[in-house]
Enzyme design. Structure first.
Site, PDB file in Angstrom:
ATOM      1  N   GLU A  42       0.933  -1.112  -0.132  1.00 19.62           N
ATOM      2  CA  GLU A  42      -0.018   0.112  -0.182  1.00 19.62           C
ATOM      3  C   GLU A  42       0.890   1.252  -0.228  1.00 19.62           C
ATOM      4  O   GLU A  42       1.773   1.439   1.024  1.00 19.62           O
ATOM      5  CB  GLU A  42      -0.941   0.165   1.096  1.00 19.62           C
ATOM      6  CG  GLU A  42      -1.903   1.137   1.299  1.00 19.62           C
ATOM      7  CD  GLU A  42      -2.684   1.264   2.486  1.00 19.62           C
ATOM      8  OE1 GLU A  42      -2.778   2.320   2.988  1.00 19.62           O
ATOM      9  OE2 GLU A  42      -3.207   0.020   3.110  1.00 19.62           O
ATOM     10  N   THR A  74      -4.774   6.168   2.313  1.00 19.32           N
ATOM     11  CA  THR A  74      -5.057   7.648   2.672  1.00 19.32           C
ATOM     12  C   THR A  74      -6.014   8.395   1.407  1.00 19.32           C
ATOM     13  O   THR A  74      -5.838   9.465   1.244  1.00 19.32           O
ATOM     14  CB  THR A  74      -3.926   8.419   3.075  1.00 19.32           C
ATOM     15  OG1 THR A  74      -3.027   7.590   3.960  1.00 19.32           O
ATOM     16  CG2 THR A  74      -4.176   9.710   3.996  1.00 19.32           C
ATOM     17  N   LYS A 133     -11.010  -1.733   6.935  1.00 22.82           N
ATOM     18  CA  LYS A 133      -9.653  -1.084   7.766  1.00 22.82           C
ATOM     19  C   LYS A 133     -10.035  -0.685   8.931  1.00 22.82           C
ATOM     20  O   LYS A 133     -11.032   0.274   9.269  1.00 22.82           O
ATOM     21  CB  LYS A 133      -8.940  -0.144   6.912  1.00 22.82           C
ATOM     22  CG  LYS A 133      -7.894   0.383   7.733  1.00 22.82           C
ATOM     23  CD  LYS A 133      -7.155   1.319   6.808  1.00 22.82           C
ATOM     24  CE  LYS A 133      -6.074   2.338   7.662  1.00 22.82           C
ATOM     25  NZ  LYS A 133      -5.419   3.162   6.708  1.00 22.82           N
TER      26      LYS A 133
END
Length: 231
Positions: A42, A74, A133
């Site tokens: 990621e 993000t 998440k």
């Protein structure tokens, strides 16, 4: 040799989250991770030039010759989501509920692992795409994930935030599908490879190079693409 990201994460069990000073460093670290046996990485939008780093790493293979799955975390806006997908992102990750990103993922039929902290936020993400998440995970600890797993048995659950590499087994034992790690992974290639070799689920002897996933990941993978189309 492609696999759904949920299956890959369930087999890999550790998701490196890269927050680097520049795109070149992100590419260097991603390449080192792939060479160490990691397949899913990621990148994050906090890295300057992240889209360029993604475009450079998305076409790469891992140490076993399988296509890399480079995701972007993000991601909180529709513009970021579209840019990431255009640059080759295999999946998107947000730190908290992000309706704009969810809509882009729905429209583009992309894999989106939406962030949440409360049980309601996490359950909503799971209903949308089979995965969530948990962030910031260290606040609740492994016990929080254990409680979530009791009521979200088939979910792909990825706790991230404030977790040290040595603590990963505790989170996996509590029911995490994979654990997001932002800092603390070794830089030595041999040590880094040992981390992934020690955590990875066995690869099928007869297979096409894909990793074997647990039942939770298969359930999430089955739910994900369909759910993406319905969100």
């Amino acid at each position: 040799m492609s696999s759904h990201p949920y299956e890959v994460l369930a087999a890999q069990r550790l998701l490196p989250v890269l927050r680097d000073a520049d795109a070149d460093e992100a590419v260097r670290r991603s390449t080192a991770l792939l060479a160490a046996g990691c397949r899913a990485v990621e990148l994050t939008t906090s890295t300057p030039g992240w889209a360029g780093a993604l475009a450079r790493t998305a076409p790469l293979d891992d140490a076993h010759g399988r296509p890399a799955l480079i995701g972007v975390g993000t991601v909180t806006t529709a513009a970021q989501a579209a840019t990431a997908l255009d640059a080759g992102a295999a999946f998107l990750v947000s730190p908290y509920p992000a309706p704009e990103v969810r809509e882009v993922a729905r429209r583009r039929r992309a894999v989106f692992i939406e962030g949440g902290f409360t049980p309601g936020e996490i359950a909503a993400a799971v209903r949308a795409a089979g995965a969530a998440k948990v962030f910031p995970a260290h606040v609740g600890g492994p016990g929080f994930v254990r409680s979530l797993r009791a009521v979200l048995a088939a979910a792909v659950i990825i706790p991230t935030g404030g977790i040290r590499p040595a603590e990963v087994p505790d989170w996996l034992a509590a029911g995490a599908t994979a654990v997001g790690i932002g800092t603390g992974l070794p830089t030595d290639p041999v040590e880094l490879a040992a981390v992934f070799a020690g955590l990875a689920r066995p690869r099928p002897a007869h297979g096409d190079g894909d990793t074997d996933a647990d039942a939770d990941a298969h359930a999430g993978a089955d739910a994900g693409p369909d759910a993406v189309g319905e969100r």
